[in-house]
Design a protein around this motif. Structure first.
Motif, PDB file in Angstrom:
ATOM      1  N   PRO A 197      93.247  53.314  25.228  1.00 39.93           N
ATOM      2  CA  PRO A 197      91.866  53.771  25.124  1.00 39.93           C
ATOM      3  C   PRO A 197      91.329  53.559  23.713  1.00 39.93           C
ATOM      4  O   PRO A 197      92.087  53.365  22.754  1.00 39.93           O
ATOM      5  N   LEU A 198      90.003  53.589  23.590  1.00 39.92           N
ATOM      6  CA  LEU A 198      89.362  53.539  22.277  1.00 39.92           C
ATOM      7  C   LEU A 198      89.301  54.985  21.752  1.00 39.92           C
ATOM      8  O   LEU A 198      88.624  55.834  22.339  1.00 39.92           O
ATOM      9  N   MET A 199      90.036  55.221  20.680  1.00 39.94           N
ATOM     10  CA  MET A 199      90.157  56.592  20.179  1.00 39.94           C
ATOM     11  C   MET A 199      89.134  56.862  19.078  1.00 39.94           C
ATOM     12  O   MET A 199      88.789  55.984  18.285  1.00 39.94           O
ATOM     13  N   TYR A 200      88.671  58.103  19.034  1.00 35.45           N
ATOM     14  CA  TYR A 200      87.836  58.599  17.946  1.00 35.45           C
ATOM     15  C   TYR A 200      88.537  59.859  17.429  1.00 35.45           C
ATOM     16  O   TYR A 200      88.434  60.940  18.024  1.00 35.45           O
ATOM     17  N   GLY A 201      89.313  59.650  16.383  1.00 38.01           N
ATOM     18  CA  GLY A 201      90.160  60.745  15.898  1.00 38.01           C
ATOM     19  C   GLY A 201      91.198  61.065  16.944  1.00 38.01           C
ATOM     20  O   GLY A 201      91.945  60.196  17.407  1.00 38.01           O
ATOM     21  N   ASP A 202      91.238  62.324  17.335  1.00 36.39           N
ATOM     22  CA  ASP A 202      92.180  62.734  18.369  1.00 36.39           C
ATOM     23  C   ASP A 202      91.557  62.703  19.762  1.00 36.39           C
ATOM     24  O   ASP A 202      92.225  63.045  20.751  1.00 36.39           O
ATOM     25  N   SER A 203      90.330  62.290  19.848  1.00 35.24           N
ATOM     26  CA  SER A 203      89.631  62.288  21.132  1.00 35.24           C
ATOM     27  C   SER A 203      89.478  60.858  21.664  1.00 35.24           C
ATOM     28  O   SER A 203      89.432  59.880  20.903  1.00 35.24           O
ATOM     29  N   VAL A 204      89.375  60.774  22.973  1.00 32.64           N
ATOM     30  CA  VAL A 204      89.142  59.472  23.616  1.00 32.64           C
ATOM     31  C   VAL A 204      87.654  59.180  23.572  1.00 32.64           C
ATOM     32  O   VAL A 204      86.849  59.903  24.168  1.00 32.64           O
ATOM     33  N   GLY A 205      87.296  58.133  22.836  1.00 38.64           N
ATOM     34  CA  GLY A 205      85.894  57.747  22.770  1.00 38.64           C
ATOM     35  C   GLY A 205      85.478  56.934  23.997  1.00 38.64           C
ATOM     36  O   GLY A 205      84.384  57.094  24.526  1.00 38.64           O
ATOM     37  N   LEU A 206      86.362  56.046  24.434  1.00 37.82           N
ATOM     38  CA  LEU A 206      86.130  55.213  25.619  1.00 37.82           C
ATOM     39  C   LEU A 206      87.463  55.022  26.311  1.00 37.82           C
ATOM     40  O   LEU A 206      88.432  54.557  25.699  1.00 37.82           O
ATOM     41  N   GLY A 207      87.539  55.397  27.559  1.00 36.08           N
ATOM     42  CA  GLY A 207      88.802  55.291  28.264  1.00 36.08           C
ATOM     43  C   GLY A 207      88.613  54.978  29.731  1.00 36.08           C
ATOM     44  O   GLY A 207      87.554  55.223  30.319  1.00 36.08           O
ATOM     45  N   VAL A 208      89.665  54.408  30.336  1.00 40.25           N
ATOM     46  CA  VAL A 208      89.666  54.049  31.755  1.00 40.25           C
ATOM     47  C   VAL A 208      90.100  55.247  32.575  1.00 40.25           C
ATOM     48  O   VAL A 208      91.053  55.944  32.224  1.00 40.25           O
ATOM     49  N   THR A 209      89.410  55.492  33.691  1.00 40.52           N
ATOM     50  CA  THR A 209      89.786  56.575  34.595  1.00 40.52           C
ATOM     51  C   THR A 209      90.205  55.981  35.936  1.00 40.52           C
ATOM     52  O   THR A 209      90.187  54.759  36.131  1.00 40.52           O
ATOM     53  N   ALA A 210      90.548  56.863  36.870  1.00 42.15           N
ATOM     54  CA  ALA A 210      91.022  56.406  38.175  1.00 42.15           C
ATOM     55  C   ALA A 210      89.942  55.670  38.955  1.00 42.15           C
ATOM     56  O   ALA A 210      90.246  54.778  39.756  1.00 42.15           O
ATOM     57  N   ASP A 211      88.682  56.028  38.754  1.00 43.69           N
ATOM     58  CA  ASP A 211      87.622  55.369  39.512  1.00 43.69           C
ATOM     59  C   ASP A 211      86.466  54.900  38.632  1.00 43.69           C
ATOM     60  O   ASP A 211      85.349  54.720  39.099  1.00 43.69           O
ATOM     61  N   GLY A 212      86.708  54.691  37.323  1.00 42.65           N
ATOM     62  CA  GLY A 212      85.654  54.202  36.443  1.00 42.65           C
ATOM     63  C   GLY A 212      86.068  54.288  34.990  1.00 42.65           C
ATOM     64  O   GLY A 212      87.197  53.915  34.627  1.00 42.65           O
ATOM     65  N   PHE A 213      85.168  54.822  34.133  1.00 38.79           N
ATOM     66  CA  PHE A 213      85.528  54.980  32.722  1.00 38.79           C
ATOM     67  C   PHE A 213      84.771  56.186  32.155  1.00 38.79           C
ATOM     68  O   PHE A 213      83.721  56.593  32.665  1.00 38.79           O
ATOM     69  N   GLN A 214      85.334  56.743  31.073  1.00 42.08           N
ATOM     70  CA  GLN A 214      84.749  57.926  30.456  1.00 42.08           C
ATOM     71  C   GLN A 214      84.221  57.605  29.070  1.00 42.08           C
ATOM     72  O   GLN A 214      84.702  56.675  28.414  1.00 42.08           O
ATOM     73  N   LEU A 215      83.210  58.393  28.638  1.00 41.64           N
ATOM     74  CA  LEU A 215      82.530  58.161  27.368  1.00 41.64           C
ATOM     75  C   LEU A 215      82.510  59.449  26.548  1.00 41.64           C
ATOM     76  O   LEU A 215      82.514  60.558  27.091  1.00 41.64           O
ATOM     77  N   LEU A 216      82.477  59.263  25.220  1.00 44.59           N
ATOM     78  CA  LEU A 216      82.368  60.402  24.319  1.00 44.59           C
ATOM     79  C   LEU A 216      81.095  60.233  23.499  1.00 44.59           C
ATOM     80  O   LEU A 216      80.809  59.141  23.011  1.00 44.59           O
ATOM     81  N   ASN A 217      80.358  61.323  23.362  1.00 46.73           N
ATOM     82  CA  ASN A 217      79.150  61.289  22.551  1.00 46.73           C
ATOM     83  C   ASN A 217      79.227  62.424  21.537  1.00 46.73           C
ATOM     84  O   ASN A 217      79.155  63.604  21.888  1.00 46.73           O
ATOM     85  N   SER A 218      79.464  62.034  20.275  1.00 46.65           N
ATOM     86  CA  SER A 218      79.526  63.020  19.191  1.00 46.65           C
ATOM     87  C   SER A 218      78.823  62.427  17.981  1.00 46.65           C
ATOM     88  O   SER A 218      78.148  61.395  18.086  1.00 46.65           O
ATOM     89  N   ARG A 219      79.034  63.010  16.830  1.00 39.33           N
ATOM     90  CA  ARG A 219      78.302  62.589  15.639  1.00 39.33           C
ATOM     91  C   ARG A 219      78.464  61.106  15.339  1.00 39.33           C
ATOM     92  O   ARG A 219      77.484  60.383  15.147  1.00 39.33           O
ATOM     93  N   ASN A 220      79.682  60.604  15.261  1.00 36.65           N
ATOM     94  CA  ASN A 220      79.945  59.202  14.904  1.00 36.65           C
ATOM     95  C   ASN A 220      80.552  58.399  16.047  1.00 36.65           C
ATOM     96  O   ASN A 220      81.028  57.286  15.843  1.00 36.65           O
TER      97      ASN A 220
END
Length: 236
Positions: A197-220
């Motif tokens: 996954p594309l990591m942002y610190g300790d969090s997943v910024g962009l990652g693959v899921t079982a039926d799509g993908f997940q996104l993170l929206n924070s300061r940077n």
């Protein structure tokens, strides 16, 4: 053709027409007996005279052949003469020279050329078959291993968001409006696979899921900024 008028018909005086006991003088009877041979002699002489004329060959029939397409002896002679003249200047009629008329070394060369052409044709055919087989293999491989889908979404500003595709992708590539993935320390897009996954610190910024993908929206890590349009490519 032109000699029908010289054909000998029935004799004027036929012996069969005489009575069994002719009432004729000896001289008259001799003349009667000689009349038919005389008619034949005269007809034959006329025919000989006609055959001796300059135009006789034009009246004699000729059976046309593939090599000499003529109807009279005169036409056949002129046709052959023309072929001889043409041959003397290199204008041979089509089909008049076959393999049996060629010198042995020429035949050997032609045979070698024929075999070489046949070998090249076979080699090209085999190469084309192999190339087509390779292309089919590549096509099948690409079809089985790589399926790419494209799409867009508009950010809604939520911190964590899942884009549902209805299937499990192998990787996803995201670009924010303007076609860039980052600026300075900020992340506006990137590439993530199912194992990386594309990591942002300790969090997943962009990652693959079982039926799509997940996104993170924070300061940077701005992968879901409200009102911004994002483009994505999914590899399944």
């Amino acid at each position: 053709m032109g000699f029908e008028s010289y054909r000998q018909g029935a004799f004027t005086r036929r012996l069969a027409n005489l009575p069994d006991q002719p009432n004729m003088q000896a001289a008259e009877l001799k003349t009667y007996f000689d009349s038919s041979p005389e008619e034949l002699r005269q007809a034959l002489n006329r025919l000989c005279d006609a055959l001796g004329e300059f135009s006789a060959a034009a009246k004699l029939g000729y059976t046309a052949s593939a090599g000499v397409p003529a109807q009279t002896v005169q036409d056949a002679i002129e046709n052959v003469q023309k072929q001889v003249r043409d041959a003397s200047v290199g204008k041979l009629p089509s089909g008049c020279v076959d393999g049996d008329k060629l010198a042995q070394d020429v035949r050997n060369r032609l045979t070698a050329i024929e075999h070489a052409a046949e070998s090249e044709t076979n080699a090209r055919t085999a190469a084309d078959t192999d190339l087509q087989s390779d292309m089919n293999t590549v096509k099948t491989t690409l079809t089985v291993k790589t399926a790419c889908h494209f799409g867009t979404y508009t950010g809604d500003g939520t911190e964590k968001r899942t884009i549902s595709l209805g299937y499990h992708p192998k990787a996803v590539l995201v670009f924010r409006e303007g076609c860039y993935t980052g600026y300075s320390s900020a992340i506006y897009g990137g590439l993530a696979s199912e194992d990386v996954p594309l990591m942002y610190g300790d969090s997943v910024g962009l990652g693959v899921t079982a039926d799509g993908f997940q996104l993170l929206n924070s300061r940077n890590c701005a992968l879901n900024l409200s009102g911004y349009k994002y483009s994505f490519a999914v590899f399944a």
